[in-house]
Design an enzyme around this catalytic site. Sequence first.
Site, PDB file in Angstrom:
ATOM      1  N   ARG A  78       8.610   3.527   1.512  1.00 28.94           N
ATOM      2  CA  ARG A  78       7.168   3.689   1.721  1.00 28.94           C
ATOM      3  C   ARG A  78       6.899   5.162   2.010  1.00 28.94           C
ATOM      4  NH1 ARG A  78       3.151   0.926   0.160  1.00 28.94           N
ATOM      5  NH2 ARG A  78       4.023  -1.010   1.048  1.00 28.94           N
ATOM      6  N   GLN A 102       7.123  -6.143  -8.125  1.00 28.77           N
ATOM      7  CA  GLN A 102       6.074  -5.132  -8.217  1.00 28.77           C
ATOM      8  C   GLN A 102       6.665  -3.747  -8.439  1.00 28.77           C
ATOM      9  OE1 GLN A 102       2.406  -5.279  -5.919  1.00 28.77           O
ATOM     10  NE2 GLN A 102       2.961  -3.324  -4.986  1.00 28.77           N
ATOM     11  N   ARG A 107      12.618   2.116  -8.688  1.00 23.89           N
ATOM     12  CA  ARG A 107      12.517   2.594  -7.303  1.00 23.89           C
ATOM     13  C   ARG A 107      13.448   1.855  -6.357  1.00 23.89           C
ATOM     14  NH1 ARG A 107       7.211   0.094  -4.340  1.00 23.89           N
ATOM     15  NH2 ARG A 107       7.572  -2.096  -4.854  1.00 23.89           N
ATOM     16  N   HIS A 191       4.570   7.955  -7.946  1.00 22.97           N
ATOM     17  CA  HIS A 191       3.727   7.437  -6.869  1.00 22.97           C
ATOM     18  C   HIS A 191       3.709   8.413  -5.682  1.00 22.97           C
ATOM     19  CE1 HIS A 191       1.916   4.627  -4.132  1.00 22.97           C
ATOM     20  NE2 HIS A 191       2.123   3.561  -4.900  1.00 22.97           N
ATOM     21  N   ASP A 236      -8.327   2.038  -4.372  1.00 24.78           N
ATOM     22  CA  ASP A 236      -7.233   1.729  -5.297  1.00 24.78           C
ATOM     23  C   ASP A 236      -7.823   1.755  -6.709  1.00 24.78           C
ATOM     24  OD1 ASP A 236      -4.921   0.985  -6.502  1.00 24.78           O
ATOM     25  OD2 ASP A 236      -4.709  -0.951  -5.477  1.00 24.78           O
ATOM     26  N   GLU A 298      -1.507   9.763  -8.093  1.00 22.40           N
ATOM     27  CA  GLU A 298      -0.302   9.396  -8.826  1.00 22.40           C
ATOM     28  C   GLU A 298      -0.490   9.573 -10.331  1.00 22.40           C
ATOM     29  OE1 GLU A 298       0.175   5.305  -7.621  1.00 22.40           O
ATOM     30  OE2 GLU A 298      -0.729   5.762  -5.675  1.00 22.40           O
TER      31      GLU A 298
END
Length: 324
Positions: A78, A102, A107, A191, A236, A298
């Site tokens: 995170r 997701q 990652r 991201h 978002d 991003e």
Amino acid sequence: MVDRPKKPSALATTPGLPPQAQVNISHSNSRVSAVLPTGESVEILLYGATIISWKDAKGNEKLWLSEAAKLDGSKAVRGGVPLVFPVFGTAPDHAPTSKLPQHGFARSSRWEFLGKSTSESSTLSSSSAGDDSVKLDFGLSPSNLSEESRKAWPFEFGLIYSVTLGRESLTTSLVVRNEGEKAWEFQTLMHTYFRIKDISQISITGLESSPYTDKVLSGASFTSPSTALTLSSKTDRVYTPAGGPSSAVIIKEGGKKKFGIVRDNMSEVVVWNPWAEDARGMADFSPNEGYKEMLCVEAGAVKGWQKLEQGETWEGGQVIMAAN
């Protein structure tokens, strides 16, 4: 120059040679860090090839990393710069990626460190300062994936992710190659969690008069106004900037430029901030008030799908310039 693993260490301090970028592998071979002679630094986890730190010459951190982020490989990080591939979010209606978690597996897979290369200033006046930049390359292939990921996405591929630390910039680029006989599709995104001081003082330019989808409003489509974007609630959004990838997206704080982002073959820009309620609901987001000190802008290729036939290659990336 290309680094040689067994290069005598004495060469780094030989009289007459300009200072060189220092690259180290630490934490039981789980992290790679680089420091320029002028003091700028970057640190990358091999887990996810996730950038977890980027500092200027004065030691000021440019990226936000949650205090509760897991850095032991137990889950995606995170904060920093996680790399999204081969799906953005989830895609239950896209059969080839419907079984993936997701943001895919890049990652949350361990990458290989492929080595470094450096560049020196081309101007005589500053050449004595040593290396101007250092590029770190990381690789991912099916052999790096968990059995679960291989079953969920059974395609042959090769990824090379390059992180280049400059004196005032950080460049991230991704090369994607179809190594198999069957065509496949993917999405990708970098991201980036930017560290800021106060979200209420932030404005973003470069997204004016651009189409976007608002994921807070169930993916509804809009066109942004001709004014700078400010944030005052959960955000978002997926923008397709009207100026194209080469037109800079600028993050300002208190009216002063803080970061500039230029993209290459990345048509979309995602802007995300969880705000108070969502931040409290994420176990790995800490402190709860951290949303006031972070902003995700991003660069990605996430609208529709990039298709690669056998042997084809795709490349994209971003350059982030940091203001002093």
